[in-house]
Design an enzyme around this catalytic site. Structure first.
Site, PDB file in Angstrom:
ATOM      1  N   THR A   1       5.151  11.354   1.578  1.00  0.00           N
ATOM      2  CA  THR A   1       6.317  11.457   0.697  1.00  0.00           C
ATOM      3  C   THR A   1       5.887  11.765  -0.730  1.00  0.00           C
ATOM      4  O   THR A   1       6.513  12.580  -1.425  1.00  0.00           O
ATOM      5  CB  THR A   1       7.142  10.159   0.735  1.00  0.00           C
ATOM      6  OG1 THR A   1       7.472   9.855   2.094  1.00  0.00           O
ATOM      7  CG2 THR A   1       8.435  10.313  -0.053  1.00  0.00           C
TER       8      THR A   1
ATOM      9  N   GLY B   1       4.629   6.260  -2.572  1.00  0.00           N
ATOM     10  CA  GLY B   1       5.259   5.817  -1.347  1.00  0.00           C
ATOM     11  C   GLY B   1       4.819   4.406  -0.992  1.00  0.00           C
ATOM     12  O   GLY B   1       4.148   3.722  -1.765  1.00  0.00           O
ATOM     13  N   ALA B   2       5.197   3.957   0.197  1.00  0.00           N
ATOM     14  CA  ALA B   2       4.785   2.646   0.697  1.00  0.00           C
ATOM     15  C   ALA B   2       4.845   2.678   2.215  1.00  0.00           C
ATOM     16  O   ALA B   2       5.578   3.465   2.811  1.00  0.00           O
ATOM     17  CB  ALA B   2       5.668   1.536   0.149  1.00  0.00           C
TER      18      ALA B   2
ATOM     19  N   GLY C   1      -1.580   1.370   1.646  1.00  0.00           N
ATOM     20  CA  GLY C   1      -2.966   1.535   2.045  1.00  0.00           C
ATOM     21  C   GLY C   1      -3.161   2.182   3.390  1.00  0.00           C
ATOM     22  O   GLY C   1      -4.273   2.223   3.903  1.00  0.00           O
TER      23      GLY C   1
ATOM     24  N   GLY D   1      -3.238   5.194   3.893  1.00  0.00           N
ATOM     25  CA  GLY D   1      -4.164   6.287   3.641  1.00  0.00           C
ATOM     26  C   GLY D   1      -5.456   5.845   2.984  1.00  0.00           C
ATOM     27  O   GLY D   1      -6.245   6.680   2.530  1.00  0.00           O
TER      28      GLY D   1
ATOM     29  N   GLU E   1      -4.163   3.285  -6.170  1.00  0.00           N
ATOM     30  CA  GLU E   1      -2.704   3.206  -6.242  1.00  0.00           C
ATOM     31  C   GLU E   1      -2.264   1.975  -7.032  1.00  0.00           C
ATOM     32  O   GLU E   1      -1.340   2.035  -7.840  1.00  0.00           O
ATOM     33  CB  GLU E   1      -2.121   3.167  -4.826  1.00  0.00           C
ATOM     34  CG  GLU E   1      -2.221   4.495  -4.092  1.00  0.00           C
ATOM     35  CD  GLU E   1      -1.846   4.399  -2.634  1.00  0.00           C
ATOM     36  OE1 GLU E   1      -1.585   5.445  -2.023  1.00  0.00           O
ATOM     37  OE2 GLU E   1      -1.827   3.275  -2.081  1.00  0.00           O
TER      38      GLU E   1
END
Length: 237
Positions: free
Chosen positions: A33, A88-89, A101, A103, A109
């Protein structure tokens, strides 16, 4: 990924860029996103709708994408402020507590989110949960020489932790910082995110974990109404 989910993500990514103003220093998040948001920002810069934007990326992936789109970038150490961070989340609970996390970018982040004057989270409706960690594992970044020790410490805290393995390479996932990731599940989910975030980060060998507590200012949710995507500004509870 379904076409509906793609459309939800696109809608919420474009809505987030509406908050960006010329002259801003913007934290550019990671994940699918956030990548759409970076692309939307790049398009606005190309059309001249925004000028004098400086981006601060949260991952090497974002850095490559922003550079390809001509978005000027600086490092955290080279800027005095971040006006707005958008990311995003993987999970969002009703109190705007997050797990991030997926990714393996949660260290950078969290640094960017904490530095920002405003931190806006963009998700599709599938990421909303009542209790964190029932569906998505909690990432914990650890020093490579300490992962077995940290794994045992997390087990003592009630967490089942597994080393994250790479998909298209032999061996484990290695973060942008050169560390490893343990993915943790706590039976019954995480009922005290603030306490657990501190408890895990106090373990020797842990660099950071994926709980984001008390730093999210706004959550924008992409969803489908009928057969059309729309964006909802989530109310914090």
């Amino acid at each position: 990924m379904s076409d509906l989910q793609d459309r939800m993500k696109q809608a919420v990514a474009e809505a987030a860029t509406e908050q960006i103003r010329s002259g801003m220093v913007v934290g550019l998040g990671s994940g699918s996103t956030a990548a759409l948001m970076i692309q939307a920002l790049g398009a606005k810069l190309k059309r001249g709708e925004l000028t004098d934007i400086t981006g601060v990326t949260t991952s090497f992936q974002g850095e490559v994408l922003a550079a390809e789109l001509g978005i000027p970038l600086k490092s955290l150490n080279a800027i005095e402020r971040i006006d707005l961070a958008i990311d995003g989340a993987d999970e969002v609970d009703p109190a705007f507590q997050l797990i991030k996390g997926g990714g393996a970018c949660h260290v950078q982040e969290k640094l960017v989110a904490r530095r920002a004057e405003r931190f806006v989270v963009v998700v599709d409706a599938t990421k909303l949960v009542d209790t964190l960690n029932l569906g998505f594992l909690l990432p914990v970044e650890v020093l490579p020489g300490a992962w077995r020790q940290v794994q045992a410490e997390l087990q003592a805290l009630g967490g089942e932790a597994q080393l994250r393995m790479a998909v298209r390479k032999a061996g484990p996932v290695v973060t942008d910082q050169g560390n490893l990731v343990l993915d943790v599940r706590f039976a019954g989910g995480i009922t005290d995110p603030a306490g657990l975030e501190q408890e895990i980060n106090n373990l020797p060998g842990v660099l950071e974990n994926g709980l984001f507590v008390g730093i999210t200012d706004q959550v924008l949710v992409g969803e489908i109404a009928g057969d059309q995507p729309r964006v909802r500004d989530l109310e914090k509870r």
